[in-house]
Write an enzyme that holds these catalytic residues in place. Structure first.
Site, PDB file in Angstrom:
ATOM      1  CB  SER A 101      -0.916  -0.150   1.020  1.00 27.31           C
ATOM      2  OG  SER A 101      -2.139   0.878   0.813  1.00 27.31           O
ATOM      3  CG  ASP A 139      -6.022  -4.530  -3.262  1.00 32.34           C
ATOM      4  OD1 ASP A 139      -6.158  -3.434  -2.694  1.00 32.34           O
ATOM      5  OD2 ASP A 139      -4.946  -5.327  -3.336  1.00 32.34           O
ATOM      6  CG  HIS A 160      -5.521  -2.700   0.566  1.00 37.80           C
ATOM      7  ND1 HIS A 160      -4.958  -2.487  -0.467  1.00 37.80           N
ATOM      8  CD2 HIS A 160      -5.188  -2.006   1.579  1.00 37.80           C
ATOM      9  CE1 HIS A 160      -4.164  -1.682  -0.203  1.00 37.80           C
ATOM     10  NE2 HIS A 160      -4.109  -1.264   0.842  1.00 37.80           N
TER      11      HIS A 160
END
Length: 289
Positions: free
Chosen positions: A102, A240, A267
């Site tokens: 991320s 995601d 995610h």
């Protein structure tokens, strides 16, 4: 596997906590957690790779078990890049694989664009390499939520009431679709989210996943991804926040890249499909050096 090694490393602005798992003979894997303002996970399945190679986590300054200075000037991409290099130097990581998750992919990309020596491969896990593309993708997901939920989120952000119960309940609907689909959420994940440094998140990112107002709002390295010349793996979950379409686009810009989608994840495939996640990362890094 030998017992974890833990400690603190002095970096610009304070001390950061690190943990090293495993004593395998392979080149170490250094993990960059998400956020900004998040922290590493003690039960991260990548620890299973410790039999092959040391797996190293560190909580970025201001996060998790690291020092939490009250100085907004520290929360820049440039200082976090400097911190990453300081961690490498302190731990003697002359050769290393890097995995960013991320926000950690933003950090990894910014670091790699400085052409550091000794990085053998990189994994962009659920990547965000263009902040406005991320915002656009979340806005598209938002349209799939019930109309009432959309209105609560929009109104709360307009009126700056994002600390209300109604807003938090609305966000949970989004999180359970696109952040972690394993229900109920593991207690460790809940605990870690409570420890998020919201000052850093708000300053660097903004009000929410789909409203980017912080210093990262113009972050975009897509026009420079062709400068990354090392083996690169891009991964995401089917549902995601880092959408498969956008992730595929990022991968297309890197010459030595591979793409993999975890079909039952959003995610956090490390939580949602831990064994599959560990197996895929193991396979990739073991094929490098």
């Amino acid at each position: 596997m030998k017992k974890d090694t833990e400690g603190y490393i002095p970096v610009t602005g304070g001390n950061v906590y690190y943990r090293m798992t495993g004593n395998g003979l392979g080149i170490p894997l250094l993990v960059l957690h998400g956020g900004p303002g998040g922290m590493s996970r003690e039960s991260d399945p990548l620890r299973m790779l410790g039999d092959d190679r040391p797996v190293i986590y560190y909580d970025q300054l201001g996060c998790g078990n690291s020092d939490r200075p009250d100085d907004l000037s520290l929360w820049t991409v440039e200082r976090y890049v400097e911190e990453l290099e300081q961690v490498r130097q302190a731990l003697g990581l002359e050769e290393v694989h890097i995995l960013g998750h991320s926000w950690g992919t933003m950090l990894a990309a910014a670091y790699l664009l400085k052409q550091p020596s000794g990085v053998k491969s990189v994994i962009f896990s659920s990547s965000c390499l263009n902040a406005r593309m991320w915002e656009r993708d979340q806005r598209n997901y938002l349209k799939e939520l019930p109309q009432e939920t959309q209105e609560i989120i929009e109104l709360s952000e307009q009126q700056n009431t994002t600390d209300s119960d109604a807003y938090q309940d609305a966000m949970i609907q989004f999180y359970e679709r696109h952040v972690c689909r394993t229900l109920p959420w593991p207690q460790e994940l809940l605990d870690n989210m409570k420890k998020t440094n919201h000052t850093i998140y708000g300053y660097m990112w903004g009000a929410s996943e789909f409203t980017v107002t912080g210093t990262l709002q113009d972050f975009d390295v897509t026009n420079r991804l062709n400068e990354i010349k090392i083996p690169s793996l891009f991964t995401c979950g089917r549902f995601d926040e880092a959408t498969p379409k956008t992730t595929e686009y990022y991968a297309s810009l890197v010459s030595e890249s591979e793409l993999y989608v975890f079909e039952n994840s959003s995610h956090m495939p490390g939580v949602e499909e831990p064994q599959a996640y560990a197996d895929k990362i193991r396979d990739f890094v073991n094929r490098q050096y």
